[in-house]
Motif scaffolding. Sequence first.
Motif, PDB file in Angstrom:
ATOM      1  N   ARG A  86       0.886  -1.480   0.115  1.00 45.19           N
ATOM      2  CA  ARG A  86       0.188  -0.043  -0.060  1.00 45.19           C
ATOM      3  C   ARG A  86       0.816   1.218  -0.022  1.00 45.19           C
ATOM      4  NH1 ARG A  86      -5.602  -0.939   3.125  1.00 45.19           N
ATOM      5  NH2 ARG A  86      -5.647  -3.227   3.173  1.00 45.19           N
ATOM      6  N   HIS A 143       1.829   2.264  -3.482  1.00 47.91           N
ATOM      7  CA  HIS A 143       0.756   2.421  -4.461  1.00 47.91           C
ATOM      8  C   HIS A 143       0.817   3.912  -5.158  1.00 47.91           C
ATOM      9  CE1 HIS A 143      -2.483  -0.760  -3.073  1.00 47.91           C
ATOM     10  NE2 HIS A 143      -1.181  -1.199  -3.324  1.00 47.91           N
ATOM     11  N   ARG A 144       0.614   3.791  -6.257  1.00 45.14           N
ATOM     12  CA  ARG A 144       0.640   5.069  -7.201  1.00 45.14           C
ATOM     13  C   ARG A 144       1.895   5.864  -7.206  1.00 45.14           C
ATOM     14  NH1 ARG A 144      -4.581   4.054  -5.925  1.00 45.14           N
ATOM     15  NH2 ARG A 144      -6.306   4.687  -7.193  1.00 45.14           N
ATOM     16  N   ARG A 145       2.874   5.207  -7.166  1.00 45.07           N
ATOM     17  CA  ARG A 145       4.410   5.710  -7.317  1.00 45.07           C
ATOM     18  C   ARG A 145       5.117   4.947  -8.425  1.00 45.07           C
ATOM     19  NH1 ARG A 145       6.989   5.981  -1.425  1.00 45.07           N
ATOM     20  NH2 ARG A 145       8.172   7.208  -2.712  1.00 45.07           N
ATOM     21  N   GLY A 146       4.654   4.222  -9.117  1.00 45.66           N
ATOM     22  CA  GLY A 146       5.168   3.648 -10.134  1.00 45.66           C
ATOM     23  C   GLY A 146       5.842   2.376 -10.098  1.00 45.66           C
ATOM     24  N   ARG A 154       4.161  -0.052 -12.528  1.00 43.95           N
ATOM     25  CA  ARG A 154       4.571  -0.098 -13.722  1.00 43.95           C
ATOM     26  C   ARG A 154       5.838  -0.721 -14.156  1.00 43.95           C
ATOM     27  NH1 ARG A 154       2.934   3.285 -17.924  1.00 43.95           N
ATOM     28  NH2 ARG A 154       1.435   4.087 -16.817  1.00 43.95           N
ATOM     29  N   TYR A 189     -10.171  -1.596  -8.403  1.00 45.20           N
ATOM     30  CA  TYR A 189      -9.230  -0.562  -8.071  1.00 45.20           C
ATOM     31  C   TYR A 189      -7.980  -0.581  -8.781  1.00 45.20           C
ATOM     32  CZ  TYR A 189      -5.807   0.977  -4.635  1.00 45.20           C
ATOM     33  OH  TYR A 189      -4.768   1.743  -4.110  1.00 45.20           O
ATOM     34  N   ALA A 190      -7.606  -1.505  -9.545  1.00 45.02           N
ATOM     35  CA  ALA A 190      -6.267  -1.411 -10.587  1.00 45.02           C
ATOM     36  C   ALA A 190      -6.993  -1.382 -11.931  1.00 45.02           C
ATOM     37  CB  ALA A 190      -5.410  -2.749 -10.718  1.00 45.02           C
ATOM     38  N   PRO A 223      -7.503   1.846 -13.622  1.00 46.23           N
ATOM     39  CA  PRO A 223      -6.810   2.960 -14.127  1.00 46.23           C
ATOM     40  C   PRO A 223      -5.418   2.698 -14.557  1.00 46.23           C
ATOM     41  CG  PRO A 223      -8.125   3.580 -12.222  1.00 46.23           C
ATOM     42  CD  PRO A 223      -8.190   2.057 -12.319  1.00 46.23           C
ATOM     43  N   LEU A 224      -4.700   1.788 -13.641  1.00 46.21           N
ATOM     44  CA  LEU A 224      -3.414   1.395 -13.971  1.00 46.21           C
ATOM     45  C   LEU A 224      -3.370   0.521 -15.163  1.00 46.21           C
ATOM     46  CD1 LEU A 224      -0.532   0.873 -13.262  1.00 46.21           C
ATOM     47  CD2 LEU A 224      -1.039  -1.301 -12.235  1.00 46.21           C
ATOM     48  N   SER A 249      -3.799   2.638 -18.227  1.00 44.51           N
ATOM     49  CA  SER A 249      -2.567   3.497 -18.415  1.00 44.51           C
ATOM     50  C   SER A 249      -1.350   2.653 -18.866  1.00 44.51           C
ATOM     51  CB  SER A 249      -2.015   4.144 -17.197  1.00 44.51           C
ATOM     52  OG  SER A 249      -1.322   3.216 -16.547  1.00 44.51           O
TER      53      SER A 249
END
Length: 160
Positions: free
Chosen positions: A92, A95-98, A101, A127-128, A130-131, A134
């Motif tokens: 957690r 999350h949203r820190r690359g 990817r 939850y995932a 949008p990732l 992208s």
Amino acid sequence: MMTTLPEPTLRPALVADAPAIVALIDDLMPFLTLHPDGAGAEKFIEHCRQPAIENYLSLPNYAYQLAHIDGALAGVVAMRDNTHLFHMFVPRALHRRGMARRLWQAARDASLARGGVTAFTVNSSAYALPLYESLGFVATGPKVETGGIAFVPMRMEWTA
């Protein structure tokens, strides 16, 4: 503002890594099941427990990689049959820190190196979603709700 993550160290996962992988998935379970307490998702949860993860790690058609930053587990990614993104979990705090990817790129590159890839698939949690969008995955059908979980089937065509 979030600081940039240092480059993770990636390595193939071993059966001995199963307890760490299971602990990471357990912490993220509320993002994966329809009900935060996991009600109705017992079969799915069973497939995320240590005996199941140890089994996946021992099978030749599953390729797991672990990422570590400063010795701490920073994520896990797994491909099944070289083209299906089977597992991708990030703590957690990352999350949203690359990190996801980076994990996807490592798994994708390893699959491409093995050859025979024309497309990748994934079943994305809400939850995932949008990732995965992208990253270039496209939904191939509506959201499916079954067995206490929900997912969106997705695909990414690949041409070399």
